[in-house]
Design a protein around this motif. Structure first.
Motif, PDB file in Angstrom:
ATOM      1  N   TYR A  49       0.815  -1.217   0.000  1.00 22.41           N
ATOM      2  CA  TYR A  49       0.000   0.000   0.000  1.00 22.41           C
ATOM      3  C   TYR A  49       0.855   1.277   0.000  1.00 22.41           C
ATOM      4  O   TYR A  49       0.301   2.379   0.062  1.00 22.41           O
ATOM      5  N   CYS A 109      -3.055   2.333  12.692  1.00 21.02           N
ATOM      6  CA  CYS A 109      -3.978   1.434  11.986  1.00 21.02           C
ATOM      7  C   CYS A 109      -5.266   1.378  12.806  1.00 21.02           C
ATOM      8  O   CYS A 109      -5.211   1.228  14.037  1.00 21.02           O
ATOM      9  N   LEU A 111      -7.420  -0.918  13.006  1.00 18.64           N
ATOM     10  CA  LEU A 111      -7.598  -2.225  13.654  1.00 18.64           C
ATOM     11  C   LEU A 111      -6.796  -2.277  14.954  1.00 18.64           C
ATOM     12  O   LEU A 111      -7.276  -2.750  15.978  1.00 18.64           O
ATOM     13  N   CYS A 195     -11.310  -2.535   9.732  1.00 20.40           N
ATOM     14  CA  CYS A 195     -10.435  -1.593   9.030  1.00 20.40           C
ATOM     15  C   CYS A 195     -11.311  -0.504   8.450  1.00 20.40           C
ATOM     16  O   CYS A 195     -12.210  -0.799   7.647  1.00 20.40           O
ATOM     17  N   HIS A 198     -11.442  -0.658   4.477  1.00 20.41           N
ATOM     18  CA  HIS A 198     -12.125  -1.757   3.777  1.00 20.41           C
ATOM     19  C   HIS A 198     -13.631  -1.814   4.035  1.00 20.41           C
ATOM     20  O   HIS A 198     -14.364  -2.326   3.192  1.00 20.41           O
TER      21      HIS A 198
HETATM   22 FE1  SF4 Z   1      -4.754   0.896   6.953  1.00 13.93          FE
HETATM   23 FE2  SF4 Z   1      -6.865  -0.670   7.274  1.00 13.93          FE
HETATM   24 FE3  SF4 Z   1      -4.540  -1.788   6.623  1.00 13.93          FE
HETATM   25 FE4  SF4 Z   1      -4.927  -0.716   9.068  1.00 13.93          FE
HETATM   26  S1  SF4 Z   1      -5.968  -2.488   8.193  1.00 13.93           S
HETATM   27  S2  SF4 Z   1      -3.129  -0.450   7.757  1.00 13.93           S
HETATM   28  S3  SF4 Z   1      -6.259   1.038   8.609  1.00 13.93           S
HETATM   29  S4  SF4 Z   1      -5.710  -0.350   5.365  1.00 13.93           S
END
Ligand code: SF4
Ligand code: 13P
Length: 332
Positions: A49, A109, A111, A195, A198
């Motif tokens: 990413y 993050c 999560l 997340c 997502h």
């Molecule tokens: Fe980013 Fe979602 Fe991956 Fe966490 S889980 S790093 S918020 S894309």
């Protein structure tokens, strides 16, 4: 009919605008990063990413599992980790004696945030028969409280290997957890985290883009909701997306994951067209944490050897065992 020019140009424009710097400056920074890498005997690990210009200077670009495997075997003296904080922490746990730096310490993050260690500890106390499986997207403290770690690339295998007779607690992603239950048939108690990127895709968004591009398979990450996953032709980790798209006979594919993935896919499958799945308010979807890293910050963290990942010896020790267990099960 797919307007390929529009899709490809949009990608390039976004990358240029985000960098906010001239191509000449980007080239100069990339060259400096390469020299620093040699001087420091460093390795640059980058998640799928990351922005294009970071992926292009990295020694390895991959998913969380691939990155943990690379971190476990690297002989480099310094690890430069381009991803989010929990990923750099994992590299440090696997290399307690090495310096691990990351471009931006605040790259978190959602999560990880959803599962604070003290809340997990209290929940675990409610059932002494819990066997805790933690998705790697969590803090080192949460890893230290877990029996085994998994990633989206090996979650099914890790759950299948869990001891029978135990009550499984899966933290912190309820969507990945529910997908794994569907795949394995093994019941689990799911932590209610998700997340924020997502869960933005909806059933309606995917139906709409599929109607616009009939014949283009939909590839979705298991962090997507069930309503989205059920429309997907393939649900898999970011690395498995590369293999799936490469092997697919389709010339165009719809990708429901963070937009950085498109650069990796375009690089690996040059003849194919990758269409980002749109959300209700944007043509694609980015993780604000992953996008905190820039080429300039990468350069600076290497030049200053800061910010570094620092963890207590106690956490380093306790978080290591469940990661080693994951790597061992994955290698079987
Ligand atoms: Fe980013 Fe979602 Fe991956 Fe966490 S889980 S790093 S918020 S894309
Ligand atoms: P992968 O391990 O599939 O790359 O997923 C990491 C992640 O953060 C997804 O949002």
């Amino acid at each position: 009919m797919i307007d390929t020019t529009e899709i490809q140009v949009r990608g390039t424009e976004r990358e240029g605008v985000r960098a906010g710097i001239t191509p000449a400056r980007l080239d100069a920074l990339s060259r400096d990063i390469m020299s620093l890498k040699q001087e420091l005997k460093a390795v640059i690990l980058a998640h799928n990413y990351q922005v294009a210009e970071i992926q292009d200077v990295a020694d390895f670009v991959g998913d969380s599992l691939g990155l943990a495997q690379q971190a476990a075997k690297t002989s480099a003296e310094i690890i430069v980790f381009c991803g989010v904080h929990f990923m750099a922490e994992t590299a440090k746990i696997l290399n307690p004696g090495k310096v691990v730096v990351l471009p931006d310490r605040d790259a978190g993050c959602s999560l990880e945030e959803s599962c604070p260690a003290d809340r997990l500890r209290a929940f675990q106390a409610s059932n002494p028969n819990f066997y805790t499986i933690a998705y790697i997207n969590c803090s080192a403290e949460v890893k230290a409280l877990s029996d085994v770690i998994c990633t989206s690339g090996n979650a099914v295998r890790i759950v299948e290997a869990a001891p029978p007779g135990k009550d499984l607690l899966f933290v912190p992603d309820e969507n990945l957890g529910s997908w794994v239950i569907e795949q394995t048939g093994r019941p689990m108690t799911l932590w209610q985290g998700n997340c924020y990127v997502h869960v933005e895709w909806t059933h309606a968004n995917i139906l709409k883009i599929r109607e616009k591009h009939p014949g283009a398979p939909v590839v979705a990450h298991p962090e997507c909701t069930r309503a989205v996953r059920m429309l997907a032709d393939e649900v898999c980790s970011t690395e498995k997306m590369v293999a799936y798209c490469r092997a697919s006979s389709a010339s165009a594919l719809i990708i429901a994951t963070e937009a950085g993935m498109l650069h990796r896919l375009r690089r690996e499958c040059p003849g194919k067209i990758f269409i980002p799945a749109p959300t209700s308010h944007c043509a694609c979807n980015e993780c604000r944490f992953m996008k905190m890293n820039t080429l300039e910050k990468l350069h600076d963290c290497m030049a200053n050897l800061s910010p570094r990942v620092e963890l207590s010896s106690e956490i380093l020790k306790r978080a290591r065992a469940p990661i080693d267990r994951m790597l061992e099960i994955s290698a079987r």
